[in-house]
Design an enzyme around this catalytic site. Structure first.
Site, mmCIF file in Angstrom:
data_model
loop_
_atom_site.group_PDB
_atom_site.id
_atom_site.type_symbol
_atom_site.label_atom_id
_atom_site.label_comp_id
_atom_site.label_asym_id
_atom_site.label_seq_id
_atom_site.Cartn_x
_atom_site.Cartn_y
_atom_site.Cartn_z
ATOM 1 N N ASP A 161 0.899 -1.057 -0.118
ATOM 2 C CA ASP A 161 -0.057 -0.025 -0.088
ATOM 3 C C ASP A 161 0.750 1.155 -0.028
ATOM 4 O O ASP A 161 0.680 2.309 -0.723
ATOM 5 C CB ASP A 161 -1.009 0.046 1.212
ATOM 6 C CG ASP A 161 -1.642 -1.566 1.284
ATOM 7 O OD1 ASP A 161 -2.309 -1.667 0.165
ATOM 8 O OD2 ASP A 161 -1.543 -2.004 2.264
ATOM 9 N N HIS A 189 -4.890 -3.324 6.191
ATOM 10 C CA HIS A 189 -5.012 -3.679 4.635
ATOM 11 C C HIS A 189 -6.187 -3.840 4.056
ATOM 12 O O HIS A 189 -6.389 -5.071 3.910
ATOM 13 C CB HIS A 189 -4.012 -4.948 4.374
ATOM 14 C CG HIS A 189 -3.926 -5.000 3.134
ATOM 15 N ND1 HIS A 189 -3.295 -4.122 2.110
ATOM 16 C CD2 HIS A 189 -4.379 -6.204 2.194
ATOM 17 C CE1 HIS A 189 -3.508 -5.025 0.973
ATOM 18 N NE2 HIS A 189 -4.008 -6.245 0.934
HETATM 19 P P1 NAX Z 1 -3.092 -17.965 -4.712
HETATM 20 O O1 NAX Z 1 -4.515 -18.394 -4.580
HETATM 21 O O2 NAX Z 1 -2.558 -17.743 -6.080
HETATM 22 O O3 NAX Z 1 -2.195 -18.819 -3.737
HETATM 23 C C1 NAX Z 1 -2.328 -19.333 -2.331
HETATM 24 C C2 NAX Z 1 -1.752 -20.699 -2.111
HETATM 25 O O4 NAX Z 1 -1.748 -20.888 -0.867
HETATM 26 C C3 NAX Z 1 -2.225 -21.907 -2.851
HETATM 27 O O5 NAX Z 1 -1.362 -22.458 -3.584
HETATM 28 C C4 NAX Z 1 -2.884 -22.598 -1.682
HETATM 29 O O6 NAX Z 1 -2.848 -23.899 -1.947
HETATM 30 C C5 NAX Z 1 -2.274 -22.203 -0.640
HETATM 31 N N1 NAX Z 1 -2.805 -22.583 0.725
HETATM 32 C C6 NAX Z 1 -3.811 -22.127 1.091
HETATM 33 N N2 NAX Z 1 -3.991 -22.779 2.197
HETATM 34 C C7 NAX Z 1 -2.699 -23.121 2.611
HETATM 35 C C8 NAX Z 1 -2.206 -23.519 3.907
HETATM 36 N N3 NAX Z 1 -3.044 -23.909 5.030
HETATM 37 N N4 NAX Z 1 -1.031 -23.897 4.130
HETATM 38 C C9 NAX Z 1 -0.168 -23.606 2.914
HETATM 39 N N5 NAX Z 1 -0.545 -23.062 1.827
HETATM 40 C C10 NAX Z 1 -1.960 -22.921 1.738
HETATM 41 O O7 NAX Z 1 -3.169 -16.701 -3.855
HETATM 42 P P2 NAX Z 1 -2.195 -15.321 -4.117
HETATM 43 O O8 NAX Z 1 -2.365 -14.615 -5.226
HETATM 44 O O9 NAX Z 1 -0.468 -16.160 -4.032
HETATM 45 O O10 NAX Z 1 -2.360 -14.656 -2.730
HETATM 46 C C11 NAX Z 1 -2.003 -15.126 -1.575
HETATM 47 C C12 NAX Z 1 -2.599 -14.202 -0.362
HETATM 48 O O11 NAX Z 1 -2.191 -12.971 -0.378
HETATM 49 C C13 NAX Z 1 -4.334 -14.135 -0.488
HETATM 50 O O12 NAX Z 1 -4.906 -14.393 0.815
HETATM 51 C C14 NAX Z 1 -4.082 -12.614 -1.132
HETATM 52 O O13 NAX Z 1 -5.496 -11.959 -0.634
HETATM 53 C C15 NAX Z 1 -2.974 -12.153 -0.220
HETATM 54 N N6 NAX Z 1 -2.675 -10.600 -0.644
HETATM 55 C C16 NAX Z 1 -1.941 -9.864 -0.007
HETATM 56 C C17 NAX Z 1 -1.637 -8.613 -0.106
HETATM 57 C C18 NAX Z 1 -1.100 -7.818 0.921
HETATM 58 O O14 NAX Z 1 -0.579 -6.804 0.458
HETATM 59 N N7 NAX Z 1 -1.135 -8.075 2.136
HETATM 60 C C19 NAX Z 1 -1.690 -8.316 -1.726
HETATM 61 C C20 NAX Z 1 -1.572 -9.265 -2.484
HETATM 62 C C21 NAX Z 1 -2.739 -10.443 -2.380
HETATM 63 O O15 NAX Z 1 -3.951 -9.955 -2.222
#
Ligand code: NAX
Length: 328
Positions: A161, A189
């Site tokens: 951000d 966030h």
């Molecule tokens: P994806 O859905 O592409 O990848 C998430 C991965 O996490 C998948 O491979 C899934 O199998 C795995 N996963 C789920 N549960 C798990 C667990 N218990 N243990 C280990 N792995 C697990 O999402 P992606 O685009 O990579 O985003 C990941 C997270 O970042 C999301 O929650 C998203 O909302 C968040 N973000 C946070 C941001 C921030 O600034 N704080 C910005 C970007 C993003 O939106």
């Protein structure tokens, strides 16, 4: 030879993981002289196991000189054993029919389990950055479930951000983004975050509000807060490379120091600015190095900024209330 730093990453098969892991292994986090060891854990399903194998094949094919070792871990305890630097990226996306409270609970359970495992086996000097959303409250749950670790070991990612705010300012003023300083973001966030321009400097000089036109100023806060949605609309997928890059900025500045620059981190409140102690809140911080940070205190507040902080604080308090069954 320098001992490799042990880094644990959850969600390595996801979009952010696919960028983050390669940047870490290339030396973007700890520099060109520091080897790293990567430990990874995704969901334990046949599909994710196969994906993780593919990611590791590619990491291997990069022949990164700094990548000393990498391991696909079967569970949280193996993942976090003696971990010094942890990125909690993996989280559940919002599914059809899920409201915010369902999402909070579904994700909260993941971070409760991870907090407990960190508590048991991580290095006592571990530094944790939670990326998976809702990241502030997920970090709060992990911290509360890890009572033997210092609360200041836990943080959530709000640097994206800040980076977005800096980029908007640089575009508007037509200056290089590296000259933009003292922009930071308060709170959660989420859409209630408050990017604060009051102390903005470019090239070391103060920039007054009058440098911007009124329309741009009115759009600035929503523009930063909804940038993620704008990216989904344009790219057909959520921000990934920029989130990974911000996670690296966050961790590098925290551990190695931010060279006197103000940096935004969501960290447990120390009670400053009327934010209840412990709440995982985005604050302007100074990072002197060696894994330390200090919340910048006593910045002047206007009634408008105070009100913004109340709104984002209350949203976080409501999130904490919704997950209180996951707190010890
Ligand atoms: P994806 O859905 O592409 O990848 C998430 C991965 O996490 C998948 O491979 C899934 O199998 C795995 N996963 C789920 N549960 C798990 C667990 N218990 N243990 C280990 N792995 C697990 O999402 P992606 O685009 O990579 O985003 C990941 C997270 O970042 C999301 O929650 C998203 O909302 C968040 N973000 C946070 C941001 C921030 O600034 N704080 C910005 C970007 C993003 O939106």
């Amino acid at each position: 030879m320098t001992r490799p730093i042990r880094i644990a990453v959850t969600g390595p098969c996801g979009q952010i993981g696919y960028s983050l892991l390669f940047r870490i292994a290339a030396g973007d986090l700890f520099g060109p002289n520091q080897p790293v060891e990567l430990r990874m854990l995704d969901r334990n399903s046949a599909e994710q196991n196969s994906k993780l194998k593919g990611v590791m094949m590619e990491l291997s094919d990069c022949a990164f000189p700094l990548l000393a070792e990498m391991t696909a871990c079967p569970d949280e305890k193996t993942l976090f054993q003696d971990a010094e630097c942890v990125f909690l990226v993996g989280a559940r996306p919002r599914g059809p029919g899920m409201d915010r409270a369902d999402l909070l609970t579904a994700n909260g359970e993941i971070f409760q389990k991870q907090g407990r495992a960190l508590d048991e086996v991580a290095s006592r000097d571990v530094r944790v950055c939670v990326v998976g959303n809702p990241c502030n409250t997920n970090a709060y749950i992990a911290m509360k479930n890890a009572p033997s670790l210092a609360p200041h070991s836990f943080s959530a990612l709000m640097r994206l951000d800040q980076n977005r705010a800096m980029a908007r300012v640089a575009e508007k003023l037509n200056v290089p983004v590296k000259t933009v300083e003292q922009v930071f973001v308060w709170g959660n966030h989420s859409n209630t975050m408050y990017p604060d321009l009051r102390f903005l400097r470019t090239g070391g000089r103060r920039v007054e509000e009058s440098a911007f036109d009124q329309e741009w100023l009115e759009q600035f806060v929503p523009n930063v807060a909804t940038r993620g949605g704008q990216i989904i609309k344009a790219r057909g997928a959520s921000s990934a490379a920029s989130a990974a890059s911000a996670a690296i900025d966050h961790m590098r500045d925290w551990i190695l120091g931010a060279e006197g620059k103000i940096t935004t981190m969501a960290v447990p409140s120390d009670g400053s600015y009327g934010i209840p102690e412990g709440l995982m809140f985005g604050f302007p911080c100074m990072c002197p190095g060696e894994g330390q940070y200090q919340i910048i205190k006593d910045l002047p507040m206007t009634p408008e900024v105070k009100q913004r902080l109340v709104v984002t604080r209350d949203e976080l308090l409501a999130e904490v209330e919704a997950v209180k069954h996951l707190l010890p």
